[in-house]
Design an enzyme around this catalytic site. Structure first.
Site, PDB file in Angstrom:
ATOM      1  N   GLY A  33      79.971   5.210  61.285  1.00 16.45           N
ATOM      2  CA  GLY A  33      79.448   5.109  62.646  1.00 16.45           C
ATOM      3  C   GLY A  33      80.433   5.645  63.656  1.00 16.45           C
ATOM      4  O   GLY A  33      81.641   5.385  63.570  1.00 16.45           O
ATOM      5  N   LEU A  67      80.073   3.862  70.240  1.00 18.42           N
ATOM      6  CA  LEU A  67      81.240   3.327  70.941  1.00 18.42           C
ATOM      7  C   LEU A  67      82.109   2.519  70.006  1.00 18.42           C
ATOM      8  O   LEU A  67      83.337   2.627  70.026  1.00 18.42           O
ATOM      9  CB  LEU A  67      80.792   2.474  72.120  1.00 18.42           C
ATOM     10  CG  LEU A  67      80.205   3.259  73.283  1.00 18.42           C
ATOM     11  CD1 LEU A  67      79.897   2.317  74.434  1.00 18.42           C
ATOM     12  CD2 LEU A  67      81.148   4.348  73.733  1.00 18.42           C
ATOM     13  N   GLY A 120      82.335   2.520  66.554  1.00 17.20           N
ATOM     14  CA  GLY A 120      82.955   3.280  65.457  1.00 17.20           C
ATOM     15  C   GLY A 120      83.969   4.299  65.958  1.00 17.20           C
ATOM     16  O   GLY A 120      85.069   4.422  65.401  1.00 17.20           O
ATOM     17  N   HIS A 143      63.283  -5.270  76.278  1.00 18.96           N
ATOM     18  CA  HIS A 143      63.784  -4.916  77.600  1.00 18.96           C
ATOM     19  C   HIS A 143      62.632  -4.798  78.587  1.00 18.96           C
ATOM     20  O   HIS A 143      61.635  -4.155  78.296  1.00 18.96           O
ATOM     21  CB  HIS A 143      64.539  -3.585  77.496  1.00 18.96           C
ATOM     22  CG  HIS A 143      65.381  -3.277  78.681  1.00 18.96           C
ATOM     23  ND1 HIS A 143      64.848  -3.013  79.920  1.00 18.96           N
ATOM     24  CD2 HIS A 143      66.722  -3.188  78.823  1.00 18.96           C
ATOM     25  CE1 HIS A 143      65.837  -2.780  80.766  1.00 18.96           C
ATOM     26  NE2 HIS A 143      66.980  -2.876  80.132  1.00 18.96           N
ATOM     27  N   SER A 198      66.721   2.144  83.270  1.00 26.14           N
ATOM     28  CA  SER A 198      67.843   1.206  83.292  1.00 26.14           C
ATOM     29  C   SER A 198      67.575  -0.025  84.145  1.00 26.14           C
ATOM     30  O   SER A 198      66.981   0.029  85.211  1.00 26.14           O
ATOM     31  CB  SER A 198      69.081   1.913  83.829  1.00 26.14           C
ATOM     32  OG  SER A 198      70.069   0.944  84.120  1.00 26.14           O
ATOM     33  N   ARG A 205      67.003 -10.436  80.926  1.00 23.36           N
ATOM     34  CA  ARG A 205      65.950  -9.592  80.360  1.00 23.36           C
ATOM     35  C   ARG A 205      64.848 -10.380  79.681  1.00 23.36           C
ATOM     36  O   ARG A 205      63.667 -10.051  79.820  1.00 23.36           O
ATOM     37  CB  ARG A 205      66.575  -8.655  79.334  1.00 23.36           C
ATOM     38  CG  ARG A 205      67.463  -7.671  80.011  1.00 23.36           C
ATOM     39  CD  ARG A 205      68.153  -6.785  79.020  1.00 23.36           C
ATOM     40  NE  ARG A 205      68.899  -5.799  79.779  1.00 23.36           N
ATOM     41  CZ  ARG A 205      69.736  -4.931  79.246  1.00 23.36           C
ATOM     42  NH1 ARG A 205      69.928  -4.932  77.938  1.00 23.36           N
ATOM     43  NH2 ARG A 205      70.365  -4.065  79.996  1.00 23.36           N
ATOM     44  N   HIS A 242      64.474  -3.070  72.384  1.00 22.24           N
ATOM     45  CA  HIS A 242      65.627  -2.362  72.920  1.00 22.24           C
ATOM     46  C   HIS A 242      66.915  -2.594  72.134  1.00 22.24           C
ATOM     47  O   HIS A 242      67.708  -1.683  71.937  1.00 22.24           O
ATOM     48  CB  HIS A 242      65.822  -2.834  74.362  1.00 22.24           C
ATOM     49  CG  HIS A 242      66.987  -2.228  75.052  1.00 22.24           C
ATOM     50  ND1 HIS A 242      67.118  -0.863  75.201  1.00 22.24           N
ATOM     51  CD2 HIS A 242      68.078  -2.774  75.643  1.00 22.24           C
ATOM     52  CE1 HIS A 242      68.239  -0.611  75.856  1.00 22.24           C
ATOM     53  NE2 HIS A 242      68.849  -1.747  76.120  1.00 22.24           N
ATOM     54  N   ARG A 272      71.012 -10.708  75.018  1.00 22.66           N
ATOM     55  CA  ARG A 272      72.195 -10.014  75.526  1.00 22.66           C
ATOM     56  C   ARG A 272      72.023  -9.694  77.006  1.00 22.66           C
ATOM     57  O   ARG A 272      70.954  -9.265  77.426  1.00 22.66           O
ATOM     58  CB  ARG A 272      72.418  -8.715  74.767  1.00 22.66           C
ATOM     59  CG  ARG A 272      73.563  -7.898  75.305  1.00 22.66           C
ATOM     60  CD  ARG A 272      73.844  -6.689  74.458  1.00 22.66           C
ATOM     61  NE  ARG A 272      72.821  -5.675  74.523  1.00 22.66           N
ATOM     62  CZ  ARG A 272      72.666  -4.839  75.554  1.00 22.66           C
ATOM     63  NH1 ARG A 272      73.447  -4.900  76.612  1.00 22.66           N
ATOM     64  NH2 ARG A 272      71.714  -3.918  75.530  1.00 22.66           N
ATOM     65  N   LEU A 320      77.965  -2.209  75.638  1.00 26.13           N
ATOM     66  CA  LEU A 320      79.016  -1.196  75.692  1.00 26.13           C
ATOM     67  C   LEU A 320      80.371  -1.890  75.677  1.00 26.13           C
ATOM     68  O   LEU A 320      81.305  -1.486  74.987  1.00 26.13           O
ATOM     69  CB  LEU A 320      78.852  -0.350  76.964  1.00 26.13           C
ATOM     70  CG  LEU A 320      77.509   0.371  77.102  1.00 26.13           C
ATOM     71  CD1 LEU A 320      77.498   1.224  78.369  1.00 26.13           C
ATOM     72  CD2 LEU A 320      77.229   1.259  75.897  1.00 26.13           C
TER      73      LEU A 320
HETATM   74  C1  FAD Z   1      68.334   3.581  76.127  1.00 23.64           C
HETATM   75  C2  FAD Z   1      69.429   2.589  76.002  1.00 23.64           C
HETATM   76  C3  FAD Z   1      70.193   2.250  77.114  1.00 23.64           C
HETATM   77  C4  FAD Z   1      71.229   1.317  77.015  1.00 23.64           C
HETATM   78  N1  FAD Z   1      71.957   1.021  78.121  1.00 23.64           N
HETATM   79  C5  FAD Z   1      72.997   0.148  78.015  1.00 23.64           C
HETATM   80  C6  FAD Z   1      73.823  -0.136  79.130  1.00 23.64           C
HETATM   81  O1  FAD Z   1      73.623   0.386  80.219  1.00 23.64           O
HETATM   82  N2  FAD Z   1      74.845  -1.000  78.968  1.00 23.64           N
HETATM   83  C7  FAD Z   1      75.107  -1.589  77.768  1.00 23.64           C
HETATM   84  O2  FAD Z   1      76.059  -2.335  77.678  1.00 23.64           O
HETATM   85  N3  FAD Z   1      74.340  -1.324  76.692  1.00 23.64           N
HETATM   86  C8  FAD Z   1      73.299  -0.472  76.782  1.00 23.64           C
HETATM   87  N4  FAD Z   1      72.525  -0.212  75.679  1.00 23.64           N
HETATM   88  C9  FAD Z   1      72.902  -0.764  74.377  1.00 23.64           C
HETATM   89  C10 FAD Z   1      74.060   0.014  73.782  1.00 23.64           C
HETATM   90  O3  FAD Z   1      73.918   1.368  74.089  1.00 23.64           O
HETATM   91  C11 FAD Z   1      74.147  -0.097  72.276  1.00 23.64           C
HETATM   92  O4  FAD Z   1      73.998  -1.403  71.870  1.00 23.64           O
HETATM   93  C12 FAD Z   1      75.504   0.383  71.804  1.00 23.64           C
HETATM   94  O5  FAD Z   1      75.771   1.654  72.321  1.00 23.64           O
HETATM   95  C13 FAD Z   1      75.610   0.394  70.308  1.00 23.64           C
HETATM   96  O6  FAD Z   1      76.817   0.996  69.936  1.00 23.64           O
HETATM   97  P1  FAD Z   1      77.294   1.019  68.441  1.00 23.64           P
HETATM   98  O7  FAD Z   1      78.592   1.727  68.455  1.00 23.64           O
HETATM   99  O8  FAD Z   1      77.264  -0.347  67.896  1.00 23.64           O
HETATM  100  O9  FAD Z   1      76.197   1.839  67.645  1.00 23.64           O
HETATM  101  P2  FAD Z   1      75.517   3.272  67.879  1.00 23.64           P
HETATM  102  O10 FAD Z   1      75.942   3.923  69.115  1.00 23.64           O
HETATM  103  O11 FAD Z   1      74.071   3.080  67.628  1.00 23.64           O
HETATM  104  O12 FAD Z   1      76.123   4.148  66.731  1.00 23.64           O
HETATM  105  C14 FAD Z   1      75.756   4.023  65.398  1.00 23.64           C
HETATM  106  C15 FAD Z   1      76.530   5.016  64.600  1.00 23.64           C
HETATM  107  O13 FAD Z   1      76.363   4.732  63.242  1.00 23.64           O
HETATM  108  C16 FAD Z   1      76.004   5.886  62.538  1.00 23.64           C
HETATM  109  N5  FAD Z   1      75.208   5.469  61.385  1.00 23.64           N
HETATM  110  C17 FAD Z   1      74.191   4.576  61.352  1.00 23.64           C
HETATM  111  N6  FAD Z   1      73.753   4.416  60.098  1.00 23.64           N
HETATM  112  C18 FAD Z   1      74.517   5.220  59.334  1.00 23.64           C
HETATM  113  C19 FAD Z   1      74.558   5.492  57.949  1.00 23.64           C
HETATM  114  N7  FAD Z   1      73.749   4.885  57.072  1.00 23.64           N
HETATM  115  N8  FAD Z   1      75.460   6.394  57.500  1.00 23.64           N
HETATM  116  C20 FAD Z   1      76.320   7.017  58.361  1.00 23.64           C
HETATM  117  N9  FAD Z   1      76.327   6.770  59.675  1.00 23.64           N
HETATM  118  C21 FAD Z   1      75.437   5.898  60.148  1.00 23.64           C
HETATM  119  C22 FAD Z   1      75.314   6.765  63.516  1.00 23.64           C
HETATM  120  O14 FAD Z   1      75.407   8.098  63.103  1.00 23.64           O
HETATM  121  C23 FAD Z   1      76.106   6.468  64.768  1.00 23.64           C
HETATM  122  O15 FAD Z   1      77.253   7.285  64.794  1.00 23.64           O
HETATM  123  C24 FAD Z   1      71.482   0.706  75.780  1.00 23.64           C
HETATM  124  C25 FAD Z   1      70.718   1.035  74.675  1.00 23.64           C
HETATM  125  C26 FAD Z   1      69.682   1.944  74.781  1.00 23.64           C
HETATM  126  C27 FAD Z   1      68.811   2.199  73.611  1.00 23.64           C
END
Ligand code: FAD
Ligand code: FES
Lengths: 246, 637
Positions: free
Chosen positions: B40, B43, B45, B266, B284, B330, B401, B435, B441
């Site tokens: 991953g 943010l 990873g 959401h 948003s 939310r 969401h 949440r 983030l």
């Molecule tokens: C439209 C939208 C708006 C949002 N706005 C906000 C906001 O304003 N503020 C806030 O705090 N949160 C917000 N969120 C929530 C937040 O963006 C996410 O919860 C957060 O970014 C998740 O980050 P993460 O690093 O956990 O995972 P992700 O960013 O989802 O990353 C997952 C990673 O894992 C990898 N991956 C997954 N499965 C596999 C696999 N089997 N093999 C290899 N790689 C894999 C993907 O390639 C990716 O690199 C929002 C979410 C959405 C959908």
């Protein structure tokens, strides 16, 4: 709405490709371009034909994954949108739509409409960063930055790295992409320290990847879905000169 | 099995500091002897991979996108919380902690949440230093906005593209490590299994999405930062590729799954428009700072919004929740929208929408100010709906969401499997049953920049590791299983596409495991999911070969996993006979139709253990105690 689609099909990187024509019918105008391809793909699968491969992920115009060269333009006929934000109401009923991959030597086709844009990653790895390690940062408010400066940096930082600029350019130049990063970081006080090394390293990698040179046609700016301005290219050139003579 | 959350003793303000001091350290010169796999590049990873690389560990990082910079985090719009109190409006670490525990409806661990609030201030500093262009005020200092569930302004933002800018910051730090060969980079590679050797997580099996080849990778520890599983509902605000595969396969290898039924719906998304729709677009939550939510007072009022006079409008959030108004959390806002639509007062052609109206703010602040704050969101709305939100109120409706549930982890973010760490949305840890906006983030970056660099060292220094590589028989077994599954999917050659099954699953989940849940509905969902899963394995059609680019095959593997996870979600929702946060059991509500918790029976984390194909999972409970935030029925009135 009904459309005739002329789609580039290519089995893999080594195979020769060709156009194939498909019909799609009864598409509503609020269907997105990629949803229209989804519908076609479902049809193809049911007819035992391989679906068309294309890159996409967020479908909101921010991840930069979708590409496609539609009727001779990267991301299609509308300005300032990515392919995933393009809706069928932007086309005429009955129209023939030609769909190709982004074409550029540094972006080899992997399959059908999917290309390899990893060259962009390597350019960033060469210098598109500020060398600060986790834990060593001072308070976020310790350096005030003028609002206008941040706004200008943000204008450049909005680049989604899709590669439309390269696909639009007859020389396959990556100058808009590279200059957006050079500007974003170089405008901010945090990034100024390394700005000369940065521009040299990034430009060297850009050349190594085989991107062409910029001949000021500005096709890149015209086709950029995020409206990144060519003034960034001028800034890159200034910084590059400064770096070469320092 | 006893679940030990390893929460440090002592007062909450000093738990993390003391814990870090107590953790064993790996000396700088020894770090290169250890290898870590990170799956991953969102943010969580990307920040983890960059930070561990900087420390000198040998890191391999994986993502399924063609570039780390495209991970789903890029799509986050609104902002990131931090208890900086730059506004002098009474914010503090304790208040952010308090708001998050309460916002999560008392189903998160106090110690974890406190640490998150504590680290929030460092995150902003780190991001600024990396060149993240956060919005500034005229004096050059960082600007803030408000988000739901809080009465202070603590949300930092970069226009409507905060996630993109934060991710580009983490990505650039990661790129620096890749450039200096400290981190090995595997984009377009999908993890398909976790490999356990002698009780420890020691590697993964992955598929190269370009060549289709199955490859193994070994390491001393494995970190999953693979995001949320909201796409189990088919339609969600998540990117199309977001999936559960990595954590689900780890679950099947023994990792416990915490609170799988906790899903966030959401309140402000663009309503569904038709059958062929492939995803939902979020507007948003920050829009609720300046937009007012309303529906007509009368049922079935089909007049154009402009023709409905002020006194015939119901600004129901302001009416029911006067102290938080449009900024209620939310879960509360989503349920309120569902309620008015169920009453027949929804707007738009489907009646499944409410208005989000900016007319008053435009009058008060001017169009330019609104444009500066939300320009790109307004443009996006206009593009999708063909309506101009500067002139006509937006139509919005709740959509799936975020998933608060995820793999169970202890205070060190390690799962119950030694050596398997889980970060970001993929773990269950900090948000309880709901949440708060701008906190995901924050959590992803806290986990990656600041928690894992300390805790993984503690694990590595405290264990001894036998030398092994991917020729070990555990890797061969896992590879064979993965290959067999792929062959099986390709051999079915049935009649329906993968997307068809995904849509069917989504419908079951939305209808029965969505915003309102009840016992008969959940039981029905379980039997329908089982039937659909059986049908999938007999009738799905996946064309092409394994050893080539094959997007249908990728999707098929993910949907197969969703079909299993869905059942566990329904099971978890069925067993939790209380309402809390986003989990609303219709049997458990207050006289005013608010979620009614049952602390006596359900103040615990539900951690499920896989038992094998077709067997019911076993429930383990981690009791939750609240020392600092008093357990009360939430009120935003
Ligand atoms: C439209 C939208 C708006 C949002 N706005 C906000 C906001 O304003 N503020 C806030 O705090 N949160 C917000 N969120 C929530 C937040 O963006 C996410 O919860 C957060 O970014 C998740 O980050 P993460 O690093 O956990 O995972 P992700 O960013 O989802 O990353 C997952 C990673 O894992 C990898 N991956 C997954 N499965 C596999 C696999 N089997 N093999 C290899 N790689 C894999 C993907 O390639 C990716 O690199 C929002 C979410 C959405 C959908
Ligand atoms: S799919 Fe993300 S920008 Fe188009």
């Amino acid at each position: 709405m009904n459309f005739s689609l002329k789609v580039w099909r290519q089995a893999n990187a080594k195979a020769a490709g060709e156009f194939k024509t498909y019909k799609v019918n009864d598409i509503t105008e609020d269907t997105s371009f990629l949803e229209m391809l989804d519908i076609l793909n479902e049809d193809l699968i049911k007819k035992n034909e391989e679906p068309i491969t294309f890159d996409h992920d967020c479908r909101e115009g921010i991840c930069g994954t979708c590409s496609l060269y539609i009727n001779g333009r990267p991301h299609g006929p509308k300005n300032l949108v990515t392919t995933c934000q393009l809706f069928m109401r932007s086309f005429k009923d009955g129209e023939t739509i030609t769909i190709e991959p982004f074409r550029a030597k540094p972006f080899p086709v992997l399959k059908d409409l999917m290309v390899d844009r990893s060259a962009f990653d390597r350019i960033i790895q060469a210098g598109g960063f500020i060398s600060v390690s986790t834990g060593s940062a001072p308070d976020g408010n310790s350096i005030p930055i003028h609002k206008d400066v941040v706004e200008e940096a943000m204008d450049a930082a909005q680049c989604i790295g899709c590669g439309a600029c390269v696909a639009a350019c007859k020389n396959a130049s990556a100058m808009l992409f590279v200059s957006a990063k050079v500007s974003h970081l170089g405008l901010l006080p945090q990034g100024k320290v390394e700005r000369l090394e940065r521009v040299l390293n990034m430009v060297a990698q850009m050349d190594e990847e085989g991107f062409g040179s910029c001949t000021n046609t500005y096709a890149c700016e015209a086709e950029c879905p995020k409206g990144i301005s060519v003034t960034n290219i001028a800034r890159l050139n200034r910084e590059f000169l400064a770096a070469t003579f320092s | 099995m006893v679940l030990d959350a390893k929460i440090p003793s002592g007062p909450i303000e000093s738990k993390w500091t003391n814990h870090k001091f107590g953790l064993k350290l790996v000396a700088p010169s020894n770090r290169r002897k250890y290898s870590v796999i990170i799956v991953g590049t969102g943010l969580a990873g990307a920040s983890a991979a960059a930070s561990l690389g900087e420390l000198g560990y040998n890191v391999k990082v994986f993502c399924f996108q063609d570039s780390a910079r495209r991970a789903h985090s890029v799509a986050a719009q609104g902002g990131i919380n931090a208890a900086k109190n730059y506004r002098n409006d009474g914010d503090s670490i304790f208040r952010l902690f308090y708001d998050t525990v309460k916002g999560g409806d008392f189903r998160a661990r106090e110690a974890n949440v406190y640490r998150l609030a504590e680290l929030s201030v460092n995150i902003i500093d780190q991001c600024v230093a990396q060149g993240v262009p956060f919005a500034r005020e005229y004096g050059g200092y960082l600007d803030n906005r408000s988000f739901g569930g809080a009465q202070v302004s603590r949300t930092f933002y970069a226009r409507g593209q905060t996630g993109q800018q934060l991710l580009l910051g983490a990505y650039s730090a990661l790129a620096r490590q890749i450039g200096s060969k400290q981190v090995e980079y595997y984009p377009r590679t999908e993890m398909l299994d976790l490999v356990m050797v002698n009780g420890k997580a020691r590697g993964i099996v992955a598929r190269n999405l370009v060549t289709g080849k199955i490859e193994s990778h070994s390491a001393d520890a494995v970190v999953l930062a693979t995001g949320g599983y909201g796409n189990v509902f088919y339609l969600s605000t998540n990117a199309k590729g977001s999936n559960t595969t990595a954590i689900w396969r780890a679950h099947k290898k023994g990792a416990l799954f915490g609170n799988p039924c906790f899903v966030q719906i959401h309140p402000t998304c663009i309503p569904v428009k038709g059958e062929y729709q492939s995803k939902l677009t979020l507007m948003s939550e920050s829009l609720r700072n300046d937009g007012r939510v309303w529906v007509p007072k009368a049922k079935g009022d089909k007049r154009h919004p402009g023709q409905i006079p002020e006194n015939e409008r119901d600004y129901y959030l302001e009416r029911v929740y006067p102290s938080f108004g449009n900024l209620v959390p939310r879960d509360v806002a989503s349920r309120a929208a569902k309620k008015v639509c169920d009453e027949g007062r929804g707007v738009g052609s489907s009646g499944q929408a409410v208005y989000l109206d900016f007319a008053d703010s435009i009058k008060r602040l001017g169009k330019d100010k609104i444009k500066e704050r939300y320009g790109n969101l307004f443009d996006m709305y206009h593009e999708i709906t063909d309506e101009n939100p500067y002139e006509v109120p937006m139509r919005i409706f709740p959509a799936v969401h975020y998933t608060m549930g995820g793999l169970w982890v202890d205070y060190n973010l390690m799962s119950n499997l030694p050596g398997l760490f889980v970060l970001g949305e993929a773990n269950f840890s900090d948000h309880g049953a709901n949440r708060l906006g701008a906190s995901a983030l924050m959590q992803g970056l806290a986990d990656g920049y600041f928690v894992i660099p300390s805790t993984i060292g503690g694990y590595l220094a405290g264990e001894s590791f036998e030398k092994l590589d991917t020729s070990h028989e555990a890797f061969k077994t896992a590879e064979n299983e993965v290959k067999e599954r792929i062959s099986k999917l390709l051999a079915i050659n049935g009649k329906e596409t993968v997307d068809y099954y995904h849509r069917m699953l989504g419908k079951i989940m939305w209808d029965n495991v969505g915003m309102g849940r009840n016992e008969p509905g959940l039981k029905e969902a379980i039997s329908k999911i089982r039937a659909l899963r059986d049908e999938f394995w007999q009738n799905v059609k996946v064309l092409g070969e394994g050893e080539e680019v094959n997007q249908s095959l990728e999707k098929a593997g993910r949907v197969a996993d969703f079909l299993e996870l869905a059942e566990l979600m329904a099971q978890d929702a069925l067993h939790r006979r209380e309402s809390c946060g986003g989990h609303f059991r219709e049997e458990s509500q207050t006289p005013e139709n608010e979620a009614l918790r049952d602390d006596e029976n359900f103040a615990y984390v539900a951690a499920w253990e896989y038992q094998g194909e077709g067997k019911e999972e076993v429930l383990h409970k981690e009791p939750l105690t609240f020392e600092y935030v008093k357990l009360t029925q939430r009120s935003y009135k």
